[in-house]
Design a protein around this motif. Structure first.
Motif, PDB file in Angstrom:
ATOM      1  N   UNK A  88       0.835  -1.206   0.000  1.00  0.00           N
ATOM      2  CA  UNK A  88       0.000   0.000   0.000  1.00  0.00           C
ATOM      3  C   UNK A  88       0.874   1.263   0.000  1.00  0.00           C
ATOM      4  N   UNK A  89       1.940   1.263   0.777  1.00  0.00           N
ATOM      5  CA  UNK A  89       2.840   2.407   0.837  1.00  0.00           C
ATOM      6  C   UNK A  89       3.476   2.679  -0.520  1.00  0.00           C
ATOM      7  N   UNK A  90       3.869   1.620  -1.222  1.00  0.00           N
ATOM      8  CA  UNK A  90       4.461   1.775  -2.553  1.00  0.00           C
ATOM      9  C   UNK A  90       3.436   2.333  -3.534  1.00  0.00           C
ATOM     10  N   UNK A  91       2.223   1.777  -3.516  1.00  0.00           N
ATOM     11  CA  UNK A  91       1.194   2.251  -4.443  1.00  0.00           C
ATOM     12  C   UNK A  91       0.783   3.690  -4.141  1.00  0.00           C
ATOM     13  N   UNK A  92       0.732   4.061  -2.861  1.00  0.00           N
ATOM     14  CA  UNK A  92       0.372   5.437  -2.516  1.00  0.00           C
ATOM     15  C   UNK A  92       1.457   6.413  -2.945  1.00  0.00           C
ATOM     16  N   UNK A  93       2.707   5.962  -2.925  1.00  0.00           N
ATOM     17  CA  UNK A  93       3.814   6.845  -3.293  1.00  0.00           C
ATOM     18  C   UNK A  93       4.034   6.915  -4.798  1.00  0.00           C
ATOM     19  N   UNK A  94       3.968   5.781  -5.481  1.00  0.00           N
ATOM     20  CA  UNK A  94       4.347   5.726  -6.891  1.00  0.00           C
ATOM     21  C   UNK A  94       3.240   5.241  -7.819  1.00  0.00           C
ATOM     22  N   UNK A 131      -0.365   4.763  -9.931  1.00  0.00           N
ATOM     23  CA  UNK A 131      -1.159   5.600 -10.826  1.00  0.00           C
ATOM     24  C   UNK A 131      -2.429   6.055 -10.110  1.00  0.00           C
ATOM     25  N   UNK A 132      -3.093   7.013 -10.692  1.00  0.00           N
ATOM     26  CA  UNK A 132      -4.347   7.512 -10.133  1.00  0.00           C
ATOM     27  C   UNK A 132      -5.385   6.403 -10.076  1.00  0.00           C
ATOM     28  N   UNK A 133      -5.384   5.550 -11.086  1.00  0.00           N
ATOM     29  CA  UNK A 133      -6.339   4.437 -11.130  1.00  0.00           C
ATOM     30  C   UNK A 133      -6.104   3.473  -9.963  1.00  0.00           C
ATOM     31  N   UNK A 134      -4.847   3.140  -9.693  1.00  0.00           N
ATOM     32  CA  UNK A 134      -4.525   2.221  -8.603  1.00  0.00           C
ATOM     33  C   UNK A 134      -4.857   2.845  -7.251  1.00  0.00           C
ATOM     34  N   UNK A 135      -4.601   4.146  -7.102  1.00  0.00           N
ATOM     35  CA  UNK A 135      -4.935   4.822  -5.855  1.00  0.00           C
ATOM     36  C   UNK A 135      -6.447   4.821  -5.631  1.00  0.00           C
ATOM     37  N   UNK A 142      -8.503   3.121  -2.474  1.00  0.00           N
ATOM     38  CA  UNK A 142      -9.485   3.884  -1.706  1.00  0.00           C
ATOM     39  C   UNK A 142     -10.828   3.162  -1.690  1.00  0.00           C
ATOM     40  N   UNK A 143     -11.203   2.569  -2.817  1.00  0.00           N
ATOM     41  CA  UNK A 143     -12.447   1.822  -2.910  1.00  0.00           C
ATOM     42  C   UNK A 143     -12.405   0.578  -2.019  1.00  0.00           C
ATOM     43  N   UNK A 144     -11.257  -0.102  -1.995  1.00  0.00           N
ATOM     44  CA  UNK A 144     -11.117  -1.285  -1.148  1.00  0.00           C
ATOM     45  C   UNK A 144     -11.256  -0.917   0.326  1.00  0.00           C
ATOM     46  N   UNK A 145     -10.692   0.218   0.723  1.00  0.00           N
ATOM     47  CA  UNK A 145     -10.820   0.664   2.112  1.00  0.00           C
ATOM     48  C   UNK A 145     -12.274   0.964   2.463  1.00  0.00           C
ATOM     49  N   UNK A 146     -12.993   1.537   1.506  1.00  0.00           N
ATOM     50  CA  UNK A 146     -14.395   1.884   1.752  1.00  0.00           C
ATOM     51  C   UNK A 146     -15.280   0.643   1.833  1.00  0.00           C
ATOM     52  N   UNK A 147     -14.871  -0.458   1.214  1.00  0.00           N
ATOM     53  CA  UNK A 147     -15.683  -1.671   1.179  1.00  0.00           C
ATOM     54  C   UNK A 147     -15.451  -2.606   2.360  1.00  0.00           C
ATOM     55  N   UNK A 148     -14.599  -2.250   3.288  1.00  0.00           N
ATOM     56  CA  UNK A 148     -14.339  -3.087   4.449  1.00  0.00           C
ATOM     57  C   UNK A 148     -15.511  -2.963   5.419  1.00  0.00           C
ATOM     58  N   UNK A 149     -16.055  -4.101   5.831  1.00  0.00           N
ATOM     59  CA  UNK A 149     -17.181  -4.121   6.765  1.00  0.00           C
ATOM     60  C   UNK A 149     -16.637  -4.389   8.161  1.00  0.00           C
TER      61      UNK A 149
END
Length: 94
Positions: free
Chosen positions: A39-45, A47-51, A55-62
């Motif tokens: 997650x740290x790598x994707x947040x730093x480097x 693409x906008x699509x991956x970010x 964000x969507x995965x975090x929102x879908x956690x129950x």
């Protein structure tokens, strides 16, 4: 003929900085899970699509607290599943 820039009088001192730079000494990578590192790598480097996907995965956690009817019996059953080996994957234990 090669003339060094210092002889022509065009040398400029530049102070460069990166506003979002974090010293790697402040981050303890040994205590991070592979998922947190990814997650740290994707947040730093990433693409906008991956970010956006992260964000969507975090929102879908129950969360268990938000489930209607999640009584004490269900909490104990889930606790037993998480304690046993192989029933719940490592990524789902979080």
């Amino acid at each position: 003929k090669f003339i060094p820039a210092a002889e022509r009088g065009h040398v400029y001192a530049m102070n460069q900085s990166v506003s979002s730079y974090h010293d790697s000494k402040t981050l303890d990578f040994k205590d991070m899970t592979p998922m947190e590192r990814r997650r740290l790598v994707y947040e730093s480097f990433g693409s906008t699509k991956k970010k956006k996907i992260l964000k969507s995965q975090d929102a879908n956690v129950v969360k268990m607290e938000s489930v209607v009817g999640a009584g004490e019996g269900m909490m104990k059953a889930i606790g037993k599943q998480m304690e046993s080996d192989g029933i719940v994957s490592e990524s789902n234990k979080k």
